[in-house]
Design a protein around this motif. Structure first.
Motif, mmCIF file in Angstrom:
data_model
loop_
_atom_site.group_PDB
_atom_site.id
_atom_site.type_symbol
_atom_site.label_atom_id
_atom_site.label_comp_id
_atom_site.label_asym_id
_atom_site.label_seq_id
_atom_site.Cartn_x
_atom_site.Cartn_y
_atom_site.Cartn_z
ATOM 1 N N UNK A 1 8.464 -15.196 -1.167
ATOM 2 C CA UNK A 1 8.683 -13.965 -1.922
ATOM 3 C C UNK A 1 7.337 -13.384 -2.300
ATOM 4 N N UNK A 2 7.119 -12.118 -1.976
ATOM 5 C CA UNK A 2 5.866 -11.428 -2.272
ATOM 6 C C UNK A 2 6.123 -10.430 -3.397
ATOM 7 N N UNK A 3 5.416 -10.585 -4.506
ATOM 8 C CA UNK A 3 5.659 -9.747 -5.680
ATOM 9 C C UNK A 3 4.444 -8.892 -6.025
ATOM 10 N N UNK A 4 4.730 -7.665 -6.498
ATOM 11 C CA UNK A 4 3.691 -6.774 -7.003
ATOM 12 C C UNK A 4 3.403 -7.119 -8.466
ATOM 13 N N UNK A 5 2.389 -6.471 -9.013
ATOM 14 C CA UNK A 5 1.960 -6.774 -10.379
ATOM 15 C C UNK A 5 3.060 -6.546 -11.410
ATOM 16 N N UNK A 6 3.955 -5.595 -11.146
ATOM 17 C CA UNK A 6 5.021 -5.306 -12.105
ATOM 18 C C UNK A 6 6.254 -6.183 -11.892
ATOM 19 N N UNK B 1 0.839 -1.207 0.000
ATOM 20 C CA UNK B 1 0.000 0.000 0.000
ATOM 21 C C UNK B 1 0.868 1.248 0.000
ATOM 22 N N UNK B 2 1.937 1.235 0.798
ATOM 23 C CA UNK B 2 2.823 2.398 0.863
ATOM 24 C C UNK B 2 3.558 2.626 -0.454
ATOM 25 N N UNK B 3 3.712 1.555 -1.221
ATOM 26 C CA UNK B 3 4.345 1.668 -2.532
ATOM 27 C C UNK B 3 3.330 1.987 -3.630
ATOM 28 N N UNK B 4 2.052 2.031 -3.271
ATOM 29 C CA UNK B 4 1.012 2.315 -4.252
ATOM 30 C C UNK B 4 0.716 1.143 -5.151
ATOM 31 N N UNK B 5 0.883 -0.065 -4.631
ATOM 32 C CA UNK B 5 0.629 -1.252 -5.438
ATOM 33 C C UNK B 5 -0.050 -2.292 -4.563
ATOM 34 N N UNK B 6 -0.098 -3.531 -5.006
ATOM 35 C CA UNK B 6 -0.636 -4.611 -4.181
ATOM 36 C C UNK B 6 0.075 -5.908 -4.530
ATOM 37 N N UNK B 7 0.039 -6.845 -3.604
ATOM 38 C CA UNK B 7 0.666 -8.139 -3.819
ATOM 39 C C UNK B 7 -0.207 -8.966 -4.767
ATOM 40 N N UNK B 8 0.377 -9.438 -5.848
ATOM 41 C CA UNK B 8 -0.379 -10.256 -6.800
ATOM 42 C C UNK B 8 0.125 -11.695 -6.866
#
Length: 249
Positions: free
Chosen positions: A217-222, A177-184
């Motif tokens: 490992x938790x990754x964002x959409x990008x 959230x602080x990075x402006x993304x979400x875990x996908x």
């Protein structure tokens, strides 16, 4: 009245609904789960199917029979992995079910080791946020101990990661959230191993005792790695995941 609509055997569909109630906390430790007779009546299925539902839940380490009571929730043999906690956070906003809790042992900046740097895409020795915690079950017995690592550059955007206090929604969700993304995507690896001296103390085991090791490992959409974690959990605790596929693949 509940309905069955997924292309799975009825007993698996029903077991899945009850399992969701257990993992979400709607059914808590020691609560009675529906009897075979109640399942048969509620879901309009044969007694043989209802019996398979309870057998499935027992095999998954979620319930146990109690003489004179019936079948009750017993999550003592279930190890909630990073993937489970991530799913719980997305579903309920909390990473632990009622009765489970974590103690944050430390939080701060440290130089990234070779393995951590590789996982986070940093240079070895670069600043990284390190959080260490021990997770306890309803009986206050330690179940697992783990360390989460984040890019040190997150310090300004996610200052709570540097504070040795619990983050209710989970560290990966908070950081995303602080990075402006979400875990996908959450990737997990498990292997049998032995507790080192620190893990043994935190789990209340003799050094060198068998444990279940995990790396997540938790990754964002990008594709950005938001969090990398390492854990050690007690033996004889099942890790349960459910995967769904399409078109039979």
């Amino acid at each position: 009245m509940p309905t069955l609509d997924r292309p799975e055997p009825p007993y698996l569909q029903i077991a899945g609904r009850i399992r969701d109630d257990i993992l979400s906390g709607r059914l808590q430790e020691g609560d009675a789960v529906p009897s075979a007779r109640e399942i048969a009546r509620t879901w309009t299925v044969a007694m043989a199917t209802a019996t398979k539902v309870l057998a499935t839940l027992r095999s998954q380490g979620l319930v146990r029979p109690v003489r004179g009571v019936g079948t009750v929730v017993d999550r003592g043999g279930l190890h909630r992995s990073a993937l489970d906690r991530s799913a719980a956070s997305a579903r309920t906003g909390k990473i632990y079910p009622p009765g489970h809790y974590a103690v944050i042992r430390s939080a701060g900046l440290e130089p990234a080791t070779e393995r951590v740097a590789g996982a986070l895409g940093l240079e070895e020795g670069a600043p990284a946020i390190r959080r260490r915690r021990t997770t306890y079950g309803p009986d206050s017995r330690p179940l697992s101990t783990s360390t989460s690592w984040f890019d040190g550059a997150l310090s300004a955007k996610a200052p709570a990661l540097l504070v040795p206090e619990r983050i209710v929604e989970g560290t990966s969700a908070y950081a995303a959230v602080r990075l402006g993304t979400k875990i996908t995507v959450t990737q997990e690896r498990h292997a049998a191993g032995r507790a080192d001296e620190v893990e043994a103390v935190e789990l209340g085991l003799p050094a060198g005792s068998p444990v279940l090791l995990g790396r997540s490992t938790f990754l964002a959409a990008d594709g950005t790695v938001v969090e990398y974690g390492e854990s050690a959990a007690l033996p004889d605790h099942w890790v349960f995941h459910e995967y769904t596929t399409e078109d039979g693949e």
